[in-house]
Write an enzyme that holds these catalytic residues in place. Structure first.
Site, PDB file in Angstrom:
ATOM      1  N   ASP A 531      36.673 -12.348   1.191  1.00  0.00           N
ATOM      2  CA  ASP A 531      37.550 -12.726   0.087  1.00  0.00           C
ATOM      3  C   ASP A 531      38.911 -13.195   0.578  1.00  0.00           C
ATOM      4  O   ASP A 531      39.644 -13.876  -0.138  1.00  0.00           O
ATOM      5  CB  ASP A 531      37.712 -11.571  -0.905  1.00  0.00           C
ATOM      6  CG  ASP A 531      38.365 -10.360  -0.271  1.00  0.00           C
ATOM      7  OD1 ASP A 531      38.067 -10.070   0.901  1.00  0.00           O
ATOM      8  OD2 ASP A 531      39.180  -9.720  -0.956  1.00  0.00           O
ATOM      9  N   MET A 533      39.145 -14.934   3.522  1.00  0.00           N
ATOM     10  CA  MET A 533      38.892 -16.208   4.184  1.00  0.00           C
ATOM     11  C   MET A 533      38.894 -17.361   3.186  1.00  0.00           C
ATOM     12  O   MET A 533      39.231 -18.491   3.518  1.00  0.00           O
ATOM     13  CB  MET A 533      37.541 -16.175   4.907  1.00  0.00           C
ATOM     14  CG  MET A 533      37.467 -15.203   6.074  1.00  0.00           C
ATOM     15  SD  MET A 533      35.822 -15.262   6.806  1.00  0.00           S
ATOM     16  CE  MET A 533      35.897 -13.860   7.919  1.00  0.00           C
ATOM     17  N   CYS A 534      38.485 -17.096   1.961  1.00  0.00           N
ATOM     18  CA  CYS A 534      38.463 -18.118   0.912  1.00  0.00           C
ATOM     19  C   CYS A 534      39.714 -17.972   0.041  1.00  0.00           C
ATOM     20  O   CYS A 534      40.241 -16.870  -0.127  1.00  0.00           O
ATOM     21  CB  CYS A 534      37.220 -17.972   0.043  1.00  0.00           C
ATOM     22  SG  CYS A 534      35.668 -18.147   0.955  1.00  0.00           S
ATOM     23  N   THR A 535      40.153 -19.093  -0.503  1.00  0.00           N
ATOM     24  CA  THR A 535      41.264 -19.053  -1.450  1.00  0.00           C
ATOM     25  C   THR A 535      40.706 -18.643  -2.802  1.00  0.00           C
ATOM     26  O   THR A 535      40.143 -19.463  -3.538  1.00  0.00           O
ATOM     27  CB  THR A 535      41.950 -20.420  -1.537  1.00  0.00           C
ATOM     28  OG1 THR A 535      42.343 -20.829  -0.227  1.00  0.00           O
ATOM     29  CG2 THR A 535      43.183 -20.353  -2.420  1.00  0.00           C
TER      30      THR A 535
END
Length: 672
Positions: A531, A533-535
């Protein structure tokens, strides 16, 4: 004797005329239906020989307008005659249909008659009128030409019909006349045998009395440049020439020898002269004559014509004219002073081709910006297309296409007129040491990034980590570029413009993304969970933030001070924003905007520059300008370098010393 029949003009409208009228309507006329001067031209009548029958086939009596017709001083083709008039473009089809055409025509005819009766001036005899309506959404144009011609009462008669010119003139005289007209093509002229030699002399029709003094009647010839190709009917311009001569010289023009000049190439040995000659007889000169001259449509009826350019236009050019329609319409009523050219000329560099980058690129195109470069080191993954509007499922296959190149390619598919490019490039970051084996590659990447900064005017920082924005911040400050920053939270966003290196007119300097930090940017990417690592944001947030960033850029470009525009004063409580005295035509140009989707609220903030900032302070920028890549490499490899360079480490030490100096009374008991 047979009555003289005249061949009316046939309008020939070049497609370029409609393109120029479109531009004029959108950018100059807008909602005005004022008359615009127009310069048309016509050439001598032409015929071609039918290969099967061997007979001469008459071509049209063409009256031509093109894009150059709006330029009064444009150059003409050889042996072409100028005709001056007006075009009146209406705003709606109903206005076009219901226009008082009788009054418009009468006004044009009156101008011709007044030039004859009052000024004895023949320059207005070719005057014309064009009314139009341009449906700019469908590229369909409705138009109607009028060529006012004064009607003689009684009508003119001709003796023995029209004859070949060589029956009245020698080859030497015709060659001499051709030489005169080749040097200066004139619509109307007088001809007499040369005073010296075997040729002829010519003069303007205004010199009728002096030129024909002591010249026998049978040697006086009235000439005009004849656009008609028909052997038995001269062109329309002769009608007004005859009216001029009868009105100005009523006692000597009841019988006229008329030469219809149609030769644009001299006939040497063949003797095939195409010009015609006739002797005309008219009735007594009267007062103001009536006029005719509305052009008939292809069905042979008095009515407007239509030109539908959409099917024949190059789709790319059609798109080029259509995509900016919304912008140009803004200037009609809402923002007449909007400088769209300044916006269109701005070259934008987008660092990051993810969710923010895709939305920013699309909004930039909507504002008419045509030079967009994207930089990203990633590839399109299967999670991207639903959130990033420049990618499709096929872009994810085979490991994914490089994001920057794929995004640039898609922009060109959306609009072929955009100058879009993509570069796969990793931006080195503080806190991410560079292995010795990669130093040369990183050096080359930095040099490429510096070159990209030099080639663009505005830079958008749209990356997904804090430390990746450091190097672009330094470069933007050093090179004096407009830097726009956008960052996302879960339901919040930050959009800001970095302040320039110098103070603004209010004596203040606006800060950058790092000016509120008292620590240097460091590695925030290592050991992140999925969570992180992703925007992770609410899906609508990125488009809101991206659009806000572009709108802020455009407002800044419209401000008279540009990059040096001061930030508006902060709003306190329920106080209404104070309007800037010399603000942008689009309104305020805030420094920072913090959006809160949970409350559907935007909050403008002003942040001052910090003299110990690790991104934009003079200390950092001068170190970069002095040491170049060596300074950057040290910032990448040494965690504490930037803090030591800016003096933040001393602030940390002083803070620790203050804390240690506090006399904590551990035995004082618990107050709670």
């Amino acid at each position: 004797m047979p009555v003289v029949q005249f061949t009316q003009f046939s309008s020939l409208v070049q497609p370029t005329f409609w393109h120029e009228l479109t531009r004029l309507k959108l950018e100059v006329l807008k909602l005005s239906d004022a008359s615009v001067p127009l310069t048309a031209h016509y050439s001598a009548g032409r015929t071609i020989k039918d290969r099967n029958t061997g007979q001469e086939v008459a071509l049209g009596c063409n009256f031509t307008v093109g894009s150059e017709s709006f330029d009064e001083k444009h150059s003409l083709p050889p042996f072409a005659v100028v005709a001056k008039g007006i075009v009146k473009n209406y705003n709606t089809i109903d206005e076009f249909k219901n226009a008082d055409k009788r009054a418009l025509f009468s006004q044009a005819a009156d101008e011709i008659w007044d030039s004859i009766e009052k000024d004895h001036d023949a320059s207005a005899l070719n005057r014309f009128l064009l009314i139009t309506f341009a449906d700019l959404k469908k590229y369909k144009y409705y138009y109607w030409f009028a060529f006012p011609a004064l009607v003689a009462h009684p009508l003119w008669d001709i003796e023995d019909d029209w004859k070949e010119a060589k029956e009245q003139f020698t080859d030497k005289q015709l060659l001499s006349l051709h030489g005169h007209l080749e040097a200066s093509t004139t619509p109307y002229f007088l001809v007499r045998p040369a005073v010296a030699g075997d040729g002829v002399d010519i003069a303007p029709v205004e010199d009728y009395t002096s030129f024909f003094a002591n010249v026998p009647t049978d040697s006086q010839t009235i000439g005009f440049f004849d656009p008609s190709p028909h052997p038995s009917s001269p062109g329309w311009p002769l009608r007004n020439l005859l009216a001029y001569l009868r009105a100005v010289h009523p006692t000597t023009t009841s019988t006229l020898r008329v030469l219809c000049w149609r030769d644009t190439e001299p006939a040497h040995e063949s003797g095939q002269w195409k010009s015609r000659f006739g002797v005309l007889t008219g009735g007594p000169a009267e007062g103001k004559p009536s006029a005719v001259g509305w052009e008939k449509n292809p069905q042979g009826k008095l009515g407007a014509r239509a030109a539908d350019l959409a099917p024949m236009m190059d789709p790319t050019r059609l798109a080029d004219q259509a995509v900016d329609l919304n912008l140009k319409l803004m200037r009609w009523r809402i923002l007449p002073s909007l400088d769209l050219e300044k916006v269109a000329q701005t070259k934008c560099l987008l660092l990051g081709a993810g969710t923010l980058g895709c939305y920013v690129a699309r909004t930039l195109m909507g504002w008419g910006i045509r030079n967009i470069t994207l930089v990203d080191s990633g590839r399109v993954s299967f999670s991207n297309p639903v959130r990033q509007p420049l990618f499709e499922f096929e872009d994810c296959l085979g490991g994914g296409k490089p994001k920057a190149e794929a995004a640039a390619e898609r922009l060109k598919k959306i609009f072929p007129g955009v100058n879009a490019a993509g570069h796969s490039l990793a931006i080195p970051m503080p806190g991410h040491p560079i292995p010795p084996s990669s130093v040369e590659q990183v050096k080359a990447d930095v040099a490429k990034l510096e070159a990209l900064f030099d080639e663009h005017d505005a830079v958008f920082l749209l990356m997904d980590s804090r430390e990746s924005r450091w190097l672009p911040t330094v470069l933007g400050t050093a090179k004096g570029k407009i830097v726009m920053n956008a960052a996302l939270g879960f339901d919040t966003f930050l959009v800001m413009r970095h302040g320039p290196r110098t103070e603004g007119p209010d004596g203040k300097r606006l800060g950058c993304y790092y000016c509120n930090d008292i620590v240097a940017p460091a590695d925030s990417l290592t050991d992140r969970t999925l969570d992180e690592m992703c925007t992770v944001t609410r899906p609508g947030l990125a488009s809101i933030a991206a659009s806000t960033a572009v709108e802020l850029l455009v407002s800044l470009l419209q401000h008279p001070l540009g990059i040096n525009a001061p930030a508006p004063a902060p709003v306190v409580g329920n106080q209404q924003p104070v309007e800037e005295a010399n603000g942008s035509v689009l309104g305020q140009v805030p420094h920072q905007l913090r959006g809160f989707l949970a409350q559907f609220r935007n909050m403008p903030i002003v942040g001052a520059a910090y003299n110990r900032c690790t991104g934009c302070s003079d200390t950092v920028v001068k170190a970069y300008e002095t040491r170049g890549f060596d300074m950057m490499l040290q910032a990448f490899n040494e965690t504490k370098y930037l803090e030591h360079l800016t003096g933040l480490d001393k602030i940390h030490e002083e803070a620790n010393e203050v804390l240690e100096a506090v006399d904590w009374d551990e035995d004082a008991g618990d107050d709670f």
